[in-house]
Design an enzyme around this catalytic site. Structure first.
Site: not given
Ligand code: IFG
Length: 526
Positions: A273, A336-339
Protein backbone atom coordinates in the site's frame (compact mmCIF):
# COMPACT_ATOMS: atom_id res chain seq x y z
CA UNK A 1 -72.13 38.90 13.93
CA UNK A 2 -71.98 35.69 11.89
CA UNK A 3 -68.42 36.63 10.62
CA UNK A 4 -67.08 37.07 14.20
CA UNK A 5 -68.52 33.67 15.23
CA UNK A 6 -66.98 32.10 12.13
CA UNK A 7 -63.54 33.62 12.87
CA UNK A 8 -63.80 32.61 16.50
CA UNK A 9 -64.56 28.97 15.65
CA UNK A 10 -61.69 28.87 13.09
CA UNK A 11 -59.22 30.11 15.70
CA UNK A 12 -60.46 27.55 18.23
CA UNK A 13 -59.89 24.77 15.68
CA UNK A 14 -56.41 26.15 14.91
CA UNK A 15 -55.42 26.19 18.59
CA UNK A 16 -56.72 22.65 19.08
CA UNK A 17 -54.89 21.47 15.96
CA UNK A 18 -51.62 23.09 17.08
CA UNK A 19 -51.83 21.53 20.54
CA UNK A 20 -52.43 18.10 18.97
CA UNK A 21 -49.39 18.54 16.71
CA UNK A 22 -47.16 19.74 19.57
CA UNK A 23 -48.18 16.84 21.78
CA UNK A 24 -47.62 14.38 18.95
CA UNK A 25 -44.11 15.77 18.25
CA UNK A 26 -43.00 15.76 21.87
CA UNK A 27 -41.37 12.39 22.47
CA UNK A 28 -42.86 10.18 25.05
CA UNK A 29 -41.80 11.82 28.34
CA UNK A 30 -41.15 9.47 31.20
CA UNK A 31 -40.00 10.10 34.77
CA UNK A 32 -38.68 6.53 34.81
CA UNK A 33 -34.92 6.95 34.30
CA UNK A 34 -34.55 3.26 33.52
CA UNK A 35 -36.65 3.87 30.40
CA UNK A 36 -34.34 6.65 29.17
CA UNK A 37 -33.16 5.97 25.63
CA UNK A 38 -29.39 5.78 26.15
CA UNK A 39 -26.78 4.35 23.74
CA UNK A 40 -24.37 2.92 24.81
CA UNK A 41 -26.64 1.49 27.50
CA UNK A 42 -25.22 2.32 30.96
CA UNK A 43 -24.21 -0.47 33.34
CA UNK A 44 -26.52 0.54 36.22
CA UNK A 45 -29.59 2.81 36.28
CA UNK A 46 -31.91 3.45 39.22
CA UNK A 47 -35.05 5.57 38.85
CA UNK A 48 -36.32 8.05 41.47
CA UNK A 49 -39.49 8.86 39.54
CA UNK A 50 -39.33 12.65 39.27
CA UNK A 51 -37.90 15.32 36.98
CA UNK A 52 -35.09 17.86 37.06
CA UNK A 53 -35.84 20.79 34.75
CA UNK A 54 -32.97 22.67 33.11
CA UNK A 55 -33.82 26.37 32.89
CA UNK A 56 -32.14 29.67 32.07
CA UNK A 57 -31.33 29.81 35.80
CA UNK A 58 -29.35 26.57 35.73
CA UNK A 59 -25.57 26.91 35.78
CA UNK A 60 -22.68 24.45 35.67
CA UNK A 61 -20.62 24.44 38.86
CA UNK A 62 -17.21 22.88 39.26
CA UNK A 63 -15.33 22.20 42.45
CA UNK A 64 -12.29 24.38 41.79
CA UNK A 65 -10.30 26.27 39.15
CA UNK A 66 -9.52 23.01 37.31
CA UNK A 67 -9.01 24.11 33.67
CA UNK A 68 -10.04 20.70 32.34
CA UNK A 69 -13.30 20.75 34.24
CA UNK A 70 -13.95 24.33 33.08
CA UNK A 71 -13.41 23.17 29.48
CA UNK A 72 -15.73 20.17 29.95
CA UNK A 73 -18.37 22.44 31.49
CA UNK A 74 -18.05 24.87 28.58
CA UNK A 75 -18.34 21.95 26.11
CA UNK A 76 -21.66 20.97 27.74
CA UNK A 77 -22.87 24.58 27.80
CA UNK A 78 -22.03 24.95 24.11
CA UNK A 79 -23.96 21.74 23.30
CA UNK A 80 -27.05 22.95 25.18
CA UNK A 81 -27.30 26.57 24.12
CA UNK A 82 -28.40 26.47 20.42
CA UNK A 83 -31.64 24.57 21.11
CA UNK A 84 -32.42 25.83 24.64
CA UNK A 85 -31.28 29.43 24.12
CA UNK A 86 -29.79 29.27 27.64
CA UNK A 87 -26.39 30.85 28.26
CA UNK A 88 -25.47 28.25 30.89
CA UNK A 89 -22.51 29.65 32.80
CA UNK A 90 -19.56 27.62 34.12
CA UNK A 91 -18.78 28.75 37.69
CA UNK A 92 -15.87 27.44 39.75
CA UNK A 93 -17.57 28.02 43.06
CA UNK A 94 -16.27 24.92 44.81
CA UNK A 95 -19.73 23.94 45.97
CA UNK A 96 -23.16 23.60 44.44
CA UNK A 97 -26.08 25.99 45.27
CA UNK A 98 -29.37 24.77 46.77
CA UNK A 99 -30.95 24.18 43.37
CA UNK A 100 -30.64 24.74 39.63
CA UNK A 101 -27.19 23.20 39.24
CA UNK A 102 -25.19 20.79 37.15
CA UNK A 103 -22.21 20.02 39.38
CA UNK A 104 -19.06 18.42 37.94
CA UNK A 105 -16.60 16.95 40.41
CA UNK A 106 -13.69 14.52 40.62
CA UNK A 107 -14.01 11.90 43.35
CA UNK A 108 -10.67 10.04 43.00
CA UNK A 109 -12.65 6.80 43.07
CA UNK A 110 -10.34 4.55 41.04
CA UNK A 111 -12.28 1.30 41.35
CA UNK A 112 -14.26 1.62 38.11
CA UNK A 113 -11.45 2.99 35.94
CA UNK A 114 -10.63 6.30 34.24
CA UNK A 115 -13.72 6.52 32.04
CA UNK A 116 -16.23 5.67 34.79
CA UNK A 117 -18.75 8.24 35.98
CA UNK A 118 -21.73 8.52 38.32
CA UNK A 119 -24.76 10.70 37.67
CA UNK A 120 -27.02 11.68 40.57
CA UNK A 121 -30.15 13.47 39.32
CA UNK A 122 -32.61 15.02 41.78
CA UNK A 123 -35.36 17.61 41.40
CA UNK A 124 -32.80 20.20 42.58
CA UNK A 125 -30.03 19.43 40.14
CA UNK A 126 -27.55 17.07 38.52
CA UNK A 127 -24.28 15.89 40.09
CA UNK A 128 -21.76 14.27 37.73
CA UNK A 129 -18.82 12.64 39.49
CA UNK A 130 -15.84 10.76 38.04
CA UNK A 131 -12.36 9.56 38.92
CA UNK A 132 -10.87 11.49 35.98
CA UNK A 133 -11.96 14.36 33.69
CA UNK A 134 -12.25 11.75 30.90
CA UNK A 135 -15.02 10.08 32.91
CA UNK A 136 -16.80 13.40 33.34
CA UNK A 137 -16.64 13.89 29.57
CA UNK A 138 -18.21 10.47 28.97
CA UNK A 139 -20.92 11.33 31.52
CA UNK A 140 -21.65 14.60 29.72
CA UNK A 141 -22.64 12.55 26.63
CA UNK A 142 -25.17 10.76 28.82
CA UNK A 143 -26.57 14.07 30.10
CA UNK A 144 -27.09 15.12 26.48
CA UNK A 145 -29.03 11.92 25.77
CA UNK A 146 -31.14 12.32 28.91
CA UNK A 147 -32.52 15.61 27.56
CA UNK A 148 -35.22 15.58 24.84
CA UNK A 149 -33.88 14.76 21.34
CA UNK A 150 -34.55 18.32 20.19
CA UNK A 151 -31.68 19.51 22.43
CA UNK A 152 -29.42 18.45 19.55
CA UNK A 153 -31.12 20.91 17.16
CA UNK A 154 -29.13 23.92 15.99
CA UNK A 155 -32.20 26.18 16.24
CA UNK A 156 -34.21 27.44 19.23
CA UNK A 157 -36.73 24.85 20.45
CA UNK A 158 -39.55 25.09 23.02
CA UNK A 159 -38.92 23.44 26.41
CA UNK A 160 -39.41 22.11 28.95
CA UNK A 161 -35.92 20.59 29.26
CA UNK A 162 -36.60 17.79 31.68
CA UNK A 163 -34.34 14.97 32.87
CA UNK A 164 -35.81 12.06 34.84
CA UNK A 165 -34.37 11.76 38.36
CA UNK A 166 -32.36 8.82 39.63
CA UNK A 167 -28.80 7.48 39.60
CA UNK A 168 -26.53 6.13 36.87
CA UNK A 169 -23.29 4.27 37.56
CA UNK A 170 -21.42 3.59 34.33
CA UNK A 171 -18.06 2.43 32.96
CA UNK A 172 -16.84 0.75 29.74
CA UNK A 173 -16.23 -2.96 29.09
CA UNK A 174 -13.29 -2.22 26.76
CA UNK A 175 -10.68 0.53 27.01
CA UNK A 176 -10.08 0.64 23.23
CA UNK A 177 -13.22 1.78 21.37
CA UNK A 178 -12.22 3.05 17.97
CA UNK A 179 -13.14 4.20 14.49
CA UNK A 180 -10.74 4.18 11.53
CA UNK A 181 -11.04 6.75 8.74
CA UNK A 182 -9.25 6.19 5.42
CA UNK A 183 -8.44 9.75 4.27
CA UNK A 184 -6.39 8.37 1.35
CA UNK A 185 -8.71 6.73 -1.16
CA UNK A 186 -10.77 9.91 -0.91
CA UNK A 187 -9.41 12.85 1.06
CA UNK A 188 -11.40 14.24 4.01
CA UNK A 189 -10.11 17.61 5.20
CA UNK A 190 -9.54 18.96 8.73
CA UNK A 191 -13.12 20.21 9.17
CA UNK A 192 -14.53 16.86 7.99
CA UNK A 193 -12.30 14.97 10.44
CA UNK A 194 -13.23 17.31 13.32
CA UNK A 195 -16.92 16.85 12.48
CA UNK A 196 -16.47 13.06 12.60
CA UNK A 197 -14.51 13.29 15.88
CA UNK A 198 -17.44 15.17 17.42
CA UNK A 199 -19.87 12.44 16.36
CA UNK A 200 -17.57 9.73 17.73
CA UNK A 201 -17.37 11.56 21.08
CA UNK A 202 -21.17 11.53 21.30
CA UNK A 203 -21.08 7.72 21.48
CA UNK A 204 -18.17 7.54 23.97
CA UNK A 205 -15.72 6.26 21.31
CA UNK A 206 -12.21 7.12 22.52
CA UNK A 207 -9.84 6.47 19.59
CA UNK A 208 -9.62 7.55 15.94
CA UNK A 209 -7.16 5.64 13.72
CA UNK A 210 -6.30 7.79 10.68
CA UNK A 211 -5.16 5.83 7.60
CA UNK A 212 -2.76 8.48 6.19
CA UNK A 213 -0.88 6.73 3.35
CA UNK A 214 -1.68 4.17 0.67
CA UNK A 215 -1.31 3.47 -3.05
CA UNK A 216 -3.57 6.35 -4.06
CA UNK A 217 -2.16 9.08 -1.84
CA UNK A 218 0.14 10.41 0.90
CA UNK A 219 -1.85 12.62 3.27
CA UNK A 220 0.58 13.91 5.93
CA UNK A 221 3.32 16.51 5.39
CA UNK A 222 6.80 15.09 6.15
CA UNK A 223 9.23 18.01 6.07
CA UNK A 224 12.28 15.86 5.35
CA UNK A 225 10.52 14.23 2.37
CA UNK A 226 8.45 17.09 0.85
CA UNK A 227 7.60 15.32 -2.44
CA UNK A 228 5.47 12.82 -0.51
CA UNK A 229 2.64 15.36 -0.29
CA UNK A 230 3.67 17.51 -3.29
CA UNK A 231 3.38 14.51 -5.61
CA UNK A 232 1.84 11.78 -3.45
CA UNK A 233 -0.81 14.13 -2.05
CA UNK A 234 -1.94 15.39 -5.44
CA UNK A 235 -4.58 12.83 -6.35
CA UNK A 236 -6.99 10.14 -5.09
CA UNK A 237 -9.26 7.32 -6.30
CA UNK A 238 -10.95 8.48 -9.50
CA UNK A 239 -8.30 11.11 -10.24
CA UNK A 240 -9.63 13.90 -8.02
CA UNK A 241 -7.36 16.54 -6.47
CA UNK A 242 -6.60 14.56 -3.32
CA UNK A 243 -5.05 16.70 -0.62
CA UNK A 244 -3.07 16.36 2.59
CA UNK A 245 -2.71 17.60 6.17
CA UNK A 246 0.09 20.05 6.84
CA UNK A 247 1.85 19.33 10.11
CA UNK A 248 -0.03 22.25 11.68
CA UNK A 249 -3.35 20.82 10.51
CA UNK A 250 -2.49 17.36 11.81
CA UNK A 251 -1.59 18.87 15.19
CA UNK A 252 -4.93 20.76 15.12
CA UNK A 253 -6.75 17.45 14.60
CA UNK A 254 -4.81 15.80 17.43
CA UNK A 255 -5.58 18.70 19.77
CA UNK A 256 -9.28 18.71 18.85
CA UNK A 257 -9.44 14.97 19.50
CA UNK A 258 -7.52 15.25 22.79
CA UNK A 259 -10.03 17.83 24.03
CA UNK A 260 -12.71 15.16 23.50
CA UNK A 261 -10.61 12.47 25.16
CA UNK A 262 -10.13 10.76 21.81
CA UNK A 263 -6.65 9.47 20.95
CA UNK A 264 -5.44 9.80 17.36
CA UNK A 265 -3.51 6.77 16.05
CA UNK A 266 -1.79 7.62 12.73
CA UNK A 267 -1.16 4.82 10.23
CA UNK A 268 1.65 4.75 7.69
CA UNK A 269 0.88 1.55 5.78
CA UNK A 270 3.94 -0.50 4.77
CA UNK A 271 5.63 -2.30 3.06
CA UNK A 272 2.55 -2.72 0.81
CA UNK A 273 0.00 0.00 0.00
CA UNK A 274 2.95 2.35 -0.78
CA UNK A 275 2.55 3.37 -4.42
CA UNK A 276 2.10 7.07 -3.53
CA UNK A 277 5.53 7.14 -1.81
CA UNK A 278 7.08 5.15 -4.68
CA UNK A 279 5.60 7.67 -7.14
CA UNK A 280 7.13 10.54 -5.14
CA UNK A 281 10.75 9.39 -4.83
CA UNK A 282 12.62 7.34 -7.44
CA UNK A 283 15.23 6.27 -4.89
CA UNK A 284 12.60 4.41 -2.85
CA UNK A 285 12.08 2.01 -5.77
CA UNK A 286 14.31 -1.05 -6.20
CA UNK A 287 14.82 -0.14 -9.91
CA UNK A 288 15.46 3.54 -9.08
CA UNK A 289 12.48 4.65 -11.18
CA UNK A 290 9.42 6.52 -9.87
CA UNK A 291 6.10 4.70 -10.18
CA UNK A 292 3.14 6.37 -11.89
CA UNK A 293 0.52 7.89 -9.56
CA UNK A 294 -2.37 5.43 -9.11
CA UNK A 295 -6.07 6.32 -8.93
CA UNK A 296 -7.66 2.87 -9.11
CA UNK A 297 -8.81 0.56 -6.31
CA UNK A 298 -6.63 -2.54 -6.68
CA UNK A 299 -4.59 -3.65 -3.69
CA UNK A 300 -1.43 -5.70 -3.11
CA UNK A 301 0.62 -4.55 -6.12
CA UNK A 302 3.11 -2.25 -4.38
CA UNK A 303 6.05 -2.74 -2.02
CA UNK A 304 8.82 -0.61 -0.57
CA UNK A 305 12.29 -1.85 -1.50
CA UNK A 306 13.06 -3.84 1.64
CA UNK A 307 16.64 -4.46 0.51
CA UNK A 308 17.67 -0.78 0.27
CA UNK A 309 19.11 1.09 3.30
CA UNK A 310 17.43 4.34 2.20
CA UNK A 311 14.04 2.69 2.78
CA UNK A 312 14.76 2.51 6.52
CA UNK A 313 16.14 6.07 6.57
CA UNK A 314 12.85 7.11 4.93
CA UNK A 315 10.77 5.19 7.47
CA UNK A 316 12.84 6.56 10.34
CA UNK A 317 12.31 10.16 9.16
CA UNK A 318 8.57 9.61 8.67
CA UNK A 319 8.06 7.93 12.06
CA UNK A 320 10.24 10.54 13.81
CA UNK A 321 8.24 13.47 12.45
CA UNK A 322 4.89 11.73 12.97
CA UNK A 323 5.72 10.66 16.53
CA UNK A 324 6.69 14.22 17.45
CA UNK A 325 3.19 15.40 16.50
CA UNK A 326 1.27 12.47 18.02
CA UNK A 327 0.23 12.59 21.68
CA UNK A 328 -0.92 8.94 21.78
CA UNK A 329 1.37 5.99 22.53
CA UNK A 330 0.82 4.09 19.30
CA UNK A 331 1.88 4.35 15.66
CA UNK A 332 0.08 2.00 13.23
CA UNK A 333 2.52 0.55 10.67
CA UNK A 334 -0.10 -1.16 8.51
CA UNK A 335 1.53 -4.35 7.18
CA UNK A 336 -1.57 -5.55 5.33
CA UNK A 337 -1.85 -7.10 1.86
CA UNK A 338 1.90 -7.05 1.13
CA UNK A 339 1.35 -9.48 -1.72
CA UNK A 340 4.33 -8.06 -3.63
CA UNK A 341 6.77 -8.46 -0.74
CA UNK A 342 8.27 -11.97 -0.43
CA UNK A 343 7.55 -13.27 3.10
CA UNK A 344 11.29 -13.74 3.68
CA UNK A 345 11.70 -10.00 3.10
CA UNK A 346 8.48 -9.01 4.88
CA UNK A 347 9.43 -10.58 8.20
CA UNK A 348 12.78 -8.78 8.71
CA UNK A 349 11.22 -5.58 7.35
CA UNK A 350 8.49 -5.55 10.04
CA UNK A 351 11.12 -6.41 12.66
CA UNK A 352 13.17 -3.34 11.68
CA UNK A 353 10.12 -1.07 11.55
CA UNK A 354 9.12 -2.13 15.07
CA UNK A 355 12.59 -1.08 16.26
CA UNK A 356 12.29 2.28 14.47
CA UNK A 357 8.89 2.99 16.07
CA UNK A 358 10.24 2.08 19.49
CA UNK A 359 13.32 4.28 18.99
CA UNK A 360 10.96 7.25 18.72
CA UNK A 361 9.20 6.40 21.98
CA UNK A 362 6.06 4.90 20.51
CA UNK A 363 4.49 1.42 20.47
CA UNK A 364 3.47 -0.60 17.43
CA UNK A 365 0.02 -1.39 16.10
CA UNK A 366 -0.48 -3.28 12.84
CA UNK A 367 -2.97 -5.27 10.76
CA UNK A 368 -3.07 -8.98 11.56
CA UNK A 369 -0.43 -9.98 8.97
CA UNK A 370 2.35 -8.51 11.15
CA UNK A 371 1.92 -11.57 13.40
CA UNK A 372 4.13 -13.46 10.91
CA UNK A 373 6.97 -11.53 12.54
CA UNK A 374 8.47 -11.71 16.03
CA UNK A 375 6.34 -9.06 17.77
CA UNK A 376 7.74 -6.64 20.34
CA UNK A 377 6.10 -6.52 23.77
CA UNK A 378 3.10 -4.14 23.84
CA UNK A 379 2.52 -4.58 20.10
CA UNK A 380 -1.22 -4.53 19.30
CA UNK A 381 -2.54 -6.60 16.37
CA UNK A 382 -5.72 -5.62 14.59
CA UNK A 383 -7.71 -8.67 13.48
CA UNK A 384 -9.47 -7.78 10.22
CA UNK A 385 -9.46 -10.85 7.97
CA UNK A 386 -7.27 -13.88 8.81
CA UNK A 387 -8.04 -15.43 12.19
CA UNK A 388 -4.88 -17.60 12.03
CA UNK A 389 -2.84 -14.39 12.13
CA UNK A 390 -4.71 -13.26 15.23
CA UNK A 391 -4.02 -16.62 16.88
CA UNK A 392 -0.31 -16.28 15.96
CA UNK A 393 -0.32 -12.89 17.66
CA UNK A 394 -1.94 -14.31 20.79
CA UNK A 395 0.76 -17.02 20.90
CA UNK A 396 3.21 -14.13 21.24
CA UNK A 397 1.11 -12.53 24.03
CA UNK A 398 0.12 -9.63 21.77
CA UNK A 399 -3.23 -7.96 22.44
CA UNK A 400 -6.00 -8.00 19.82
CA UNK A 401 -8.27 -5.30 18.46
CA UNK A 402 -11.37 -6.86 16.93
CA UNK A 403 -12.06 -5.35 13.47
CA UNK A 404 -13.42 -8.36 11.53
CA UNK A 405 -14.53 -7.20 8.07
CA UNK A 406 -17.84 -9.10 8.19
CA UNK A 407 -18.91 -7.30 11.38
CA UNK A 408 -16.97 -4.06 11.68
CA UNK A 409 -16.13 -2.79 8.17
CA UNK A 410 -18.38 0.22 7.58
CA UNK A 411 -17.55 0.28 3.85
CA UNK A 412 -19.38 -3.04 3.49
CA UNK A 413 -22.77 -2.64 1.83
CA UNK A 414 -25.81 -3.12 4.09
CA UNK A 415 -27.26 -5.40 1.42
CA UNK A 416 -27.08 -5.87 -2.35
CA UNK A 417 -29.08 -2.67 -2.97
CA UNK A 418 -26.71 -0.32 -1.08
CA UNK A 419 -25.52 2.26 -3.63
CA UNK A 420 -22.11 2.71 -1.95
CA UNK A 421 -19.46 0.39 -0.52
CA UNK A 422 -18.00 -3.03 -1.24
CA UNK A 423 -18.95 -6.55 -0.21
CA UNK A 424 -15.79 -8.70 -0.27
CA UNK A 425 -16.44 -9.49 3.43
CA UNK A 426 -20.15 -9.96 2.81
CA UNK A 427 -23.13 -7.70 3.44
CA UNK A 428 -23.25 -6.16 6.93
CA UNK A 429 -26.78 -5.23 8.05
CA UNK A 430 -27.49 -3.09 11.09
CA UNK A 431 -28.31 -6.31 12.92
CA UNK A 432 -25.12 -8.10 11.72
CA UNK A 433 -23.07 -5.18 13.05
CA UNK A 434 -24.61 -5.46 16.53
CA UNK A 435 -25.75 -8.98 17.08
CA UNK A 436 -22.42 -10.65 17.92
CA UNK A 437 -19.92 -10.76 20.73
CA UNK A 438 -16.21 -9.99 20.54
CA UNK A 439 -15.22 -12.64 23.07
CA UNK A 440 -16.88 -15.60 21.36
CA UNK A 441 -16.68 -14.76 17.64
CA UNK A 442 -13.41 -16.62 16.97
CA UNK A 443 -12.46 -19.74 18.93
CA UNK A 444 -9.09 -19.03 20.48
CA UNK A 445 -9.57 -15.29 20.70
CA UNK A 446 -10.93 -14.74 24.21
CA UNK A 447 -11.70 -11.82 26.47
CA UNK A 448 -8.19 -11.84 28.00
CA UNK A 449 -6.68 -11.29 24.53
CA UNK A 450 -8.98 -8.48 23.41
CA UNK A 451 -8.42 -4.83 24.34
CA UNK A 452 -11.29 -3.54 22.25
CA UNK A 453 -12.74 -3.08 18.80
CA UNK A 454 -12.48 -0.77 15.80
CA UNK A 455 -14.91 0.31 13.05
CA UNK A 456 -12.92 0.97 9.83
CA UNK A 457 -14.39 3.10 7.03
CA UNK A 458 -12.38 2.55 3.85
CA UNK A 459 -13.21 5.24 1.29
CA UNK A 460 -12.74 3.71 -2.16
CA UNK A 461 -16.42 4.49 -2.79
CA UNK A 462 -17.06 7.14 -0.11
CA UNK A 463 -16.34 10.72 -1.22
CA UNK A 464 -17.99 13.08 1.30
CA UNK A 465 -19.55 13.45 4.77
CA UNK A 466 -23.07 12.65 3.54
CA UNK A 467 -21.90 9.31 2.16
CA UNK A 468 -19.77 8.72 5.26
CA UNK A 469 -22.80 9.25 7.52
CA UNK A 470 -24.93 6.90 5.40
CA UNK A 471 -22.42 4.04 5.74
CA UNK A 472 -21.35 4.75 9.33
CA UNK A 473 -24.75 5.41 10.95
CA UNK A 474 -26.39 3.59 12.56
CA UNK A 475 -23.94 0.65 12.51
CA UNK A 476 -21.19 2.44 14.48
CA UNK A 477 -23.71 3.18 17.26
CA UNK A 478 -24.10 -0.56 17.74
CA UNK A 479 -20.30 -0.97 17.70
CA UNK A 480 -20.04 1.73 20.37
CA UNK A 481 -22.44 -0.25 22.57
CA UNK A 482 -20.49 -3.50 22.02
CA UNK A 483 -17.37 -1.68 23.21
CA UNK A 484 -19.03 -0.11 26.24
CA UNK A 485 -21.92 -2.24 27.54
CA UNK A 486 -21.37 -5.72 29.06
CA UNK A 487 -22.34 -8.52 26.65
CA UNK A 488 -24.79 -10.01 29.18
CA UNK A 489 -26.71 -6.73 29.13
CA UNK A 490 -27.06 -6.64 25.35
CA UNK A 491 -29.63 -8.23 23.05
CA UNK A 492 -30.69 -7.28 19.52
CA UNK A 493 -34.46 -6.96 20.03
CA UNK A 494 -34.15 -4.62 23.00
CA UNK A 495 -31.35 -2.65 21.29
CA UNK A 496 -33.26 -2.27 18.03
CA UNK A 497 -36.22 -0.75 19.86
CA UNK A 498 -33.86 1.74 21.55
CA UNK A 499 -32.15 2.43 18.21
CA UNK A 500 -35.45 3.12 16.43
CA UNK A 501 -36.33 5.71 19.08
CA UNK A 502 -32.77 7.05 18.79
CA UNK A 503 -33.36 7.94 15.12
CA UNK A 504 -35.18 11.09 16.30
CA UNK A 505 -31.92 12.17 17.90
CA UNK A 506 -29.98 11.34 14.71
CA UNK A 507 -32.45 13.48 12.77
CA UNK A 508 -32.08 16.31 15.32
CA UNK A 509 -28.30 16.09 14.78
CA UNK A 510 -28.88 16.22 11.01
CA UNK A 511 -27.16 12.88 10.41
CA UNK A 512 -27.87 11.22 7.05
CA UNK A 513 -28.30 7.74 8.55
CA UNK A 514 -29.41 4.60 6.71
CA UNK A 515 -33.10 3.95 7.42
CA UNK A 516 -32.86 0.21 7.93
CA UNK A 517 -36.32 -0.14 9.55
CA UNK A 518 -38.15 0.91 6.34
CA UNK A 519 -36.33 -1.93 4.57
CA UNK A 520 -37.31 -4.34 7.33
CA UNK A 521 -40.98 -3.26 7.04
CA UNK A 522 -40.80 -3.90 3.28
CA UNK A 523 -39.26 -7.32 3.89
CA UNK A 524 -41.86 -8.10 6.57
CA UNK A 525 -44.71 -7.20 4.18
CA UNK A 526 -43.19 -9.30 1.35
N1 IFG B 1 -8.66 -4.32 2.59
C1 IFG B 1 -7.57 -3.34 2.66
C2 IFG B 1 -7.98 -1.89 2.70
C3 IFG B 1 -9.24 -1.60 1.89
C4 IFG B 1 -10.33 -2.57 2.31
C5 IFG B 1 -11.65 -2.21 1.66
C6 IFG B 1 -7.43 -3.77 5.06
C7 IFG B 1 -6.56 -3.90 6.29
C8 IFG B 1 -9.91 -3.96 1.95
N2 IFG B 1 -6.78 -3.62 3.89
O1 IFG B 1 -8.64 -3.80 5.18
O2 IFG B 1 -6.91 -1.08 2.20
O3 IFG B 1 -8.98 -1.67 0.52
O4 IFG B 1 -12.72 -2.90 2.28
Amino acid sequence: MKQITRNFSISIIAVLLLSVILTACSQEKTSDLTKANLIPKPVLIESAGGFFTLTEHTNIYIQDENQELIRIGQYLSDKLSPATGFKTKVLSSGKKPKSDYIFLSLNNDTKLGNEAYELYITKKGVVLEANKPEGLFRGVQTIRQLLPEKVEMKTLQPGPWEIATGKITDYPTYGYRSAMLDVVRHFFDVDDVKYYIDLLATYKINTLHLHLSDDQGWRIEIKSWPELTKIGGSTEVGGGEGGFFTQEQYKEIVHYADERYITIIPEIDMPGHTNAALASYAELNCDGKKKELYTGTDVGFSTLCTKKEITYQFIDDVIRELSAMTTGDYIHIGGDESHSTPIEDYIPFILKVQDIVESHGKKVMGWDEIAHTQLKPNTIVEYWAIKENALKAIEQDAKIIMAPGHKMYLDMQYDSTTPLGLHWAGYVSVKDAYNWDTDTLVPGITKKDIIGLESPLWTETITNLDELEYMVFPRIIGHAEIGWTPANQRNWDEYEERLRKHTKRLEAMGINYYRWYDIQKENETK
